[in-house]
Write a protein that holds these residues in place. Structure first.
Motif, PDB file in Angstrom:
ATOM      1  N   ARG A 184       0.838  -1.211   0.000  1.00 55.76           N
ATOM      2  CA  ARG A 184       0.000   0.000   0.000  1.00 55.76           C
ATOM      3  C   ARG A 184       0.866   1.251   0.000  1.00 55.76           C
ATOM      4  O   ARG A 184       0.524   2.248  -0.661  1.00 55.76           O
ATOM      5  N   ASP A 185       1.971   1.221   0.751  1.00 49.00           N
ATOM      6  CA  ASP A 185       2.865   2.378   0.780  1.00 49.00           C
ATOM      7  C   ASP A 185       3.509   2.633  -0.578  1.00 49.00           C
ATOM      8  O   ASP A 185       3.899   3.759  -0.890  1.00 49.00           O
ATOM      9  N   MET A 186       3.651   1.580  -1.395  1.00 48.80           N
ATOM     10  CA  MET A 186       4.206   1.730  -2.745  1.00 48.80           C
ATOM     11  C   MET A 186       3.181   2.269  -3.738  1.00 48.80           C
ATOM     12  O   MET A 186       3.527   2.553  -4.882  1.00 48.80           O
ATOM     13  N   GLY A 187       1.926   2.344  -3.312  1.00 44.23           N
ATOM     14  CA  GLY A 187       0.887   2.762  -4.232  1.00 44.23           C
ATOM     15  C   GLY A 187       0.295   1.612  -5.016  1.00 44.23           C
ATOM     16  O   GLY A 187      -0.346   1.824  -6.053  1.00 44.23           O
ATOM     17  N   LEU A 188       0.493   0.366  -4.534  1.00 49.42           N
ATOM     18  CA  LEU A 188      -0.090  -0.803  -5.185  1.00 49.42           C
ATOM     19  C   LEU A 188      -1.470  -1.099  -4.593  1.00 49.42           C
ATOM     20  O   LEU A 188      -1.765  -0.739  -3.453  1.00 49.42           O
ATOM     21  N   ARG A 189      -2.305  -1.785  -5.356  1.00 49.60           N
ATOM     22  CA  ARG A 189      -3.564  -2.319  -4.844  1.00 49.60           C
ATOM     23  C   ARG A 189      -3.245  -3.670  -4.221  1.00 49.60           C
ATOM     24  O   ARG A 189      -2.648  -4.534  -4.889  1.00 49.60           O
ATOM     25  N   TYR A 190      -3.640  -3.861  -2.998  1.00 51.70           N
ATOM     26  CA  TYR A 190      -3.252  -5.073  -2.271  1.00 51.70           C
ATOM     27  C   TYR A 190      -4.459  -5.928  -1.933  1.00 51.70           C
ATOM     28  O   TYR A 190      -5.469  -5.422  -1.436  1.00 51.70           O
ATOM     29  N   ILE A 191      -4.354  -7.241  -2.217  1.00 50.04           N
ATOM     30  CA  ILE A 191      -5.407  -8.208  -1.892  1.00 50.04           C
ATOM     31  C   ILE A 191      -4.751  -9.380  -1.165  1.00 50.04           C
ATOM     32  O   ILE A 191      -3.671  -9.842  -1.547  1.00 50.04           O
ATOM     33  N   GLU A 192      -5.429  -9.879  -0.148  1.00 50.07           N
ATOM     34  CA  GLU A 192      -4.880 -10.966   0.670  1.00 50.07           C
ATOM     35  C   GLU A 192      -5.859 -12.137   0.659  1.00 50.07           C
ATOM     36  O   GLU A 192      -7.073 -11.946   0.809  1.00 50.07           O
ATOM     37  N   TYR A 193      -5.327 -13.333   0.501  1.00 51.01           N
ATOM     38  CA  TYR A 193      -6.138 -14.556   0.538  1.00 51.01           C
ATOM     39  C   TYR A 193      -5.530 -15.500   1.564  1.00 51.01           C
ATOM     40  O   TYR A 193      -4.376 -15.925   1.434  1.00 51.01           O
ATOM     41  N   GLY A 194      -6.297 -15.837   2.608  1.00 58.52           N
ATOM     42  CA  GLY A 194      -5.807 -16.714   3.659  1.00 58.52           C
ATOM     43  C   GLY A 194      -6.154 -18.166   3.404  1.00 58.52           C
ATOM     44  O   GLY A 194      -7.304 -18.511   3.121  1.00 58.52           O
ATOM     45  N   ILE A 195      -5.143 -19.030   3.508  1.00 62.85           N
ATOM     46  CA  ILE A 195      -5.329 -20.467   3.309  1.00 62.85           C
ATOM     47  C   ILE A 195      -6.040 -21.068   4.528  1.00 62.85           C
ATOM     48  O   ILE A 195      -5.648 -20.839   5.670  1.00 62.85           O
TER      49      ILE A 195
END
Length: 545
Positions: free
Chosen positions: A473-484
């Motif tokens: 997020r600090d880089m300006g990317l869109r971040y998505i997380e998927y938990g196993i």
């Protein structure tokens, strides 16, 4: 006296001579006050025109028109490096200036007298020929500007001649992760098995520190350098200069965890950017535990950080290098990111600035991802791991990503040169992978691209967030997380649902980090549930609208 005259009239007649006398006295006092005021004004003009300070007419500069509190505040800003207080100082200066310009002649006279008294009590200023009246003093004591390099961070080289006793130490060792020393002035670097960095300054107290100039000072196997401040430039106190370079220098250490790809950036390259980028290439790097092959891998980055030869400080025998400014040590307060509110970059650099710097260093063409259209499919890079945390159903993941509209490439260990691999990473719009060092490559994605992190089973969400989620997020990317989930992990099949590793991950974390690393990070692979995972792929696609 006539018999019909009233008592009131008689009283008035008796008091009239006294009233005249009172009037005469009042007039006399007024005249005397006017004469006294004229005398004081003439005396003040005479004093201002004839007062001489060490053979020069006394003048009141623009700086002197502000009360002495301004002088102390400027030094507080230089020594503490606090940008939050800059606006506060400027506002107070504005108020002080307005108040001074509205003062009467009497206030100006008192101010001149206070300046004389302060000068008479300042023998150091006398020896320097009243440095405060010189042209350079006002320039040095201006409030800090965002685009201006300010060397003095912790003290040592401060120009506060009147406050030597309160000078801050040149080394700040208060933070548990890393130390920083700032030698501002006559700084001397002597190489050898145990390098010595010396600040020669009559204003700094005689002190000595042992510093590990690495971003994680608590690690075993690091090498220490000696940092000291001495008052005299003679041979007894300080090594004599054999070469002098009129640019700043920075002492750093490699080793430690260098060689792990994530730690390369977290422990070295990002801290180096924080500490040295402010100099715009005009800085020389003095390296302890130099690793030539490692520096060669990142030569594009190092060439942008410094235009000068990198010095192997441990092999620099018989040489004493002198600089006007020397920084020892480096680090970042958070993992794999820059927080401008707590990381002193000098000009407020952020992680977006770091990724822009990388794109410039490697001449990468894309600074923005494509927007999804009917004619062009966004490109997704899926990172394939070869040890633990592998995809057990990678072909299914690829097929699902292609089905929602991505052009997919699976990337393992780079076979091309590092420079070519970096350029390839920059060509993608989405990066997807299981938590691990390979996700570090997201620094080369265009700003606005998407990072999808798959978090292994075992309550690793906080680690994933710290290592990649917040930095992305600090880089300006869109971040998505998927938990196993447990049924997507190879650990369930290997251990059974009632095993403590499966049943109670929190207890494992509380009891032994070694078990966390061994099982959840070292012995786990993942089989992604495609139906559960498909909405994540759709969300990644929507981010590119």
């Amino acid at each position: 006296m006539r018999r019909g005259e009233s008592k009131t009239t008689r009283g008035a007649n008796r008091s009239s001579p006294s009233s005249w006398k009172s009037s005469y006295i009042g007039y006399g006092l007024v005249v005397g006050f006017v004469l006294m005021l004229l005398f004081l004004m003439v005396s003040s003009q005479f004093s201002n025109s004839t007062n001489v300070y060490f053979g020069r007419p006394a003048t009141i500069s623009k700086t002197d028109s502000v009360p002495s509190a301004r002088h102390q505040e400027d030094h507080a800003g230089q020594e503490g490096g606090s940008r939050e207080m800059e606006g506060h100082y400027r506002e107070k200066e504005k108020v002080a200036r307005t108040h001074t310009e509205q003062s009467t002649g009497q206030h100006q006279e008192k101010k001149v007298e206070s300046e004389q008294q302060r000068a008479e009590k300042n023998p150091i200023e006398e020896q320097l020929g009243n440095e405060r009246n010189s042209d350079k003093w006002e320039e040095r004591h201006q409030p800090e500007k965002k685009d201006r390099i300010e060397f003095s961070e912790f003290g040592g080289g401060t120009d506060d001649f009147n406050n030597v006793a309160n000078t801050k130490p040149i080394c700040d060792t208060s933070f548990g992760k890393y130390d920083i020393c700032v030698l501002d002035g006559d700084a001397r670097a002597q190489g050898g098995a145990v390098p010595t960095l010396t600040l020669v300054s009559p204003r700094a107290p005689r002190r000595e520190w042992k510093i590990k100039p690495y971003s994680r000072k608590y690690l075993d196997g690091l090498k220490a350098v000696t940092v000291k401040s001495v008052p005299n430039p003679d041979v007894v106190d300080a090594p004599q200069c054999t070469t002098r370079l009129n640019v700043p220098a920075m002492v750093i250490e490699l080793g430690g965890l260098t060689g792990n790809y994530w730690h390369d950036f977290t422990d070295v390259l990002i801290p180096l950017f924080i500490g040295a980028r402010r100099f715009g290439g005009e800085v020389q790097l003095l390296v302890v535990n130099l690793l030539p092959f490692w520096v060669d891998k990142y030569k594009r980055i190092f060439s942008q950080i410094s235009r000068y030869e990198i010095v192997d400080l441990e092999k620099d025998h018989g040489v004493v290098r002198c600089y006007p400014h020397l920084v020892v040590g480096y680090g970042s307060r958070k993992e794999f990111t820059i927080d401008p509110s707590i990381d002193d970059t000098g000009v407020g650099y952020t992680m977006v600035n770091f990724t822009e710097f990388l794109r410039h260093s490697y001449s990468l063409p894309r600074d923005r991802p494509i927007k999804r259209t009917n004619h062009q499919r966004p490109r997704m890079m899926i990172l394939e791991r070869t040890n633990s945390r592998k995809f057990m159903n990678l072909p299914e993941v690829v097929a699902a990503a292609e089905a929602v509209g991505f052009e997919v490439t699976v990337a393992g260990r780079p076979r091309a040169s590092y420079d070519e691999f970096v350029r390839e990473v920059n060509s993608f719009d989405v990066m997807l992978g299981v938590h691990g060092a390979g996700l570090t490559n997201c620094v080369f994605l265009p700003t606005g691209a998407v990072l999808v992190q798959i978090v292994p089973y075992g309550r690793l969400e906080n680690i994933a967030k710290t290592d990649f989620g917040d930095p992305a997020r600090d880089m300006g990317l869109r971040y998505i997380e998927y938990g196993i989930a447990a049924d997507e992990s190879s650990l369930l099949e290997a251990l059974g649902k009632d095993h403590p590793i499966i049943k109670d991950p929190i207890a494992v974390h509380m009891s032994d980090w070694g078990k966390v690393a061994e099982w959840y990070l070292g012995k786990q692979d993942v089989r992604v549930n495609i139906e559960r995972f498909r909405p994540v792929l759709m969300q990644a696609l929507e981010h590119l609208h």
